[in-house]
Design an enzyme around this catalytic site. Sequence first.
Site, PDB file in Angstrom:
ATOM      1  N   LYS A   1       0.851  -1.194   0.000  1.00 48.30           N
ATOM      2  CA  LYS A   1       0.000   0.000   0.000  1.00 48.30           C
ATOM      3  C   LYS A   1       0.883   1.239   0.000  1.00 48.30           C
ATOM      4  CE  LYS A   1      -4.535   0.816   0.264  1.00 48.30           C
ATOM      5  NZ  LYS A   1      -5.526   0.126  -0.588  1.00 48.30           N
TER       6      LYS A   1
ATOM      7  N   THR B   1      -4.272  -5.402   0.339  1.00 46.08           N
ATOM      8  CA  THR B   1      -3.635  -4.105   0.540  1.00 46.08           C
ATOM      9  C   THR B   1      -4.473  -3.210   1.448  1.00 46.08           C
ATOM     10  OG1 THR B   1      -4.611  -3.110  -1.449  1.00 46.08           O
ATOM     11  CG2 THR B   1      -2.506  -4.258  -1.704  1.00 46.08           C
ATOM     12  N   ASP B   2      -5.781  -3.403   1.469  1.00 48.63           N
ATOM     13  CA  ASP B   2      -6.617  -2.665   2.412  1.00 48.63           C
ATOM     14  C   ASP B   2      -6.233  -3.010   3.848  1.00 48.63           C
ATOM     15  OD1 ASP B   2      -9.159  -0.962   2.714  1.00 48.63           O
ATOM     16  OD2 ASP B   2      -9.618  -2.710   3.955  1.00 48.63           O
TER      17      ASP B   2
ATOM     18  N   ARG C   1      28.788  33.925  -8.653  1.00 52.46           N
ATOM     19  CA  ARG C   1      27.443  33.593  -9.113  1.00 52.46           C
ATOM     20  C   ARG C   1      26.592  33.199  -7.918  1.00 52.46           C
ATOM     21  NH1 ARG C   1      27.473  27.330 -11.420  1.00 52.46           N
ATOM     22  NH2 ARG C   1      28.621  26.436  -9.660  1.00 52.46           N
TER      23      ARG C   1
ATOM     24  N   GLN D   1      30.140  20.158  -7.488  1.00 53.23           N
ATOM     25  CA  GLN D   1      30.873  18.948  -7.118  1.00 53.23           C
ATOM     26  C   GLN D   1      31.769  19.197  -5.905  1.00 53.23           C
ATOM     27  OE1 GLN D   1      30.418  20.143 -10.144  1.00 53.23           O
ATOM     28  NE2 GLN D   1      30.365  18.550 -11.738  1.00 53.23           N
TER      29      GLN D   1
ATOM     30  N   ASN E   1      21.169  21.861 -10.152  1.00 53.81           N
ATOM     31  CA  ASN E   1      21.727  23.208 -10.146  1.00 53.81           C
ATOM     32  C   ASN E   1      20.625  24.189 -10.572  1.00 53.81           C
ATOM     33  OD1 ASN E   1      23.495  25.335 -10.048  1.00 53.81           O
ATOM     34  ND2 ASN E   1      25.119  24.259 -11.159  1.00 53.81           N
TER      35      ASN E   1
ATOM     36  N   HIS F   1      19.638  27.290 -11.653  1.00 56.18           N
ATOM     37  CA  HIS F   1      20.342  28.437 -12.219  1.00 56.18           C
ATOM     38  C   HIS F   1      19.579  29.741 -11.974  1.00 56.18           C
ATOM     39  CE1 HIS F   1      23.037  25.663 -14.202  1.00 56.18           C
ATOM     40  NE2 HIS F   1      22.013  25.032 -14.722  1.00 56.18           N
TER      41      HIS F   1
END
Length: 481
Positions: free
Chosen positions: A211, A256-257, A375, A418, A444, A446
Amino acid sequence: MTARLRLEDLNDLSEGTFTAYFAGVLEHSPQYAAQVAAGRPYRDAGALAQAFAQAALSGSEAEQVALIRAHPDLAGKAALAGDLTPESAREQASAGLDRLSPAEYEEFHRLNAAYHDRFGLPFVVCVREHDKASIFAAARERLSHTPEQERRAALHEIGRIARLRVLDLIEPSSPPGATMTVPDPSAHVPASSASGAAPVRVRLGDNNYGKADVRLFKVFRDSPRHEIKDVWVRVGMRGDFGAAHEVGDNTDLVATDTVRNTIYALARDHLTGSVEEFGKALVRHFVQAGPRVDGAYATFTQHLWDRLPAPGQDGGHDHAFARQMPKHTARVEGDGQNFTVESGIDELFILKTTQSGWAGFHRDAFTTLPETTDRILATTVTARWTYREDAPDYDAVWARVYGTLLEVFPDHYSHSMQHTLYRLGEAVLTRCPEIERIHFSFPNRHHIPYDLGRFGLENPGVIFHADAEPYGVIEGWVERE
């Protein structure tokens, strides 16, 4: 050699001809072929194979045991005496069981004896899907079964055997108008690969079910100052689910319930600390409660909340909160006794407006990006790490990693993303001896200076376009030597 039965003529055979032709699909049990004949029409060879597997499961317990006992021991007395059915002889030869060394014959003798002693049954396995080594491995594993589990396992293997035998007997689709030759039921029919509309031979690979997106919220009301846990949970189970996939047999499968309900129910008493420890409790439960489950995993995305300010009260409001930016992620996987735990951070947006550059990189005919030594560096941190210890204080380690990222990201000039990745990993491993290695993924984000010159305005590095895509992405592990 007599031709195999064409798929399009399958449903037109008389019941007697059909029964005689498919009599060997289930070992020494032609009555099942008559039962399957009565269920026509079948749309294809796969549906016919499924009908044989379902027929094997449909009998009483005594009939199921009789069908299992109709199968010969692997490399046993019948094989040595040449008394195997043609189907079994070909199948055992396909795994090399007709050319064993004396030591291998002795090993099979011990295997067969162990099965008869424990279960009163032969060891049944679809040998065409195995070799000698994997047969021995499967036998060792299945000797730990209960008698009921082994009966189900043997019937599952019989269904696999039946499927391959059916495919051996059915011709791939032919052009309309072709003439039919009814095969001789006693003739040896070699296996060949299917093509066209006929199903190919396949086997079920790794699989799991469970689930997802279970949104669990817990309030701790033990004192006037409340605590909360806001977690999205996913649970997956792995195990012996082949019958459900191959023949639609849902016996002993957990719904799944039920998985969803269990997560909420166990959270009352077991979600008392970290989500990692809660994950271990969930894995233990599903391995113990699921008859066909032999392993499970639980993944978590925990949304973090901080207290709203309260006038005149240090430490924030007792029961009012605001959701925070990063998320605590985790994955716990195991067999109920042994666990692999991975924790992480997601959606941590960090940025610095200077002290970053990108210069000295390779240039070629397609390079247009100018170098820069100043930057904006912005990213969304996704990190995950593994542990050197079995049961650390997961929440304390997470908080230490988070704090380290916030402290170290701005403390250096970043020559590249890096460069910063490596520095952050080094700092985390230094400050968190519980962690073995850490992985980062850094998109990244920008921020590009916007051209205001078109409007007669200068832009001294103050107005930027935050570009969405495409973007660079830098990823890697930092590990202890």
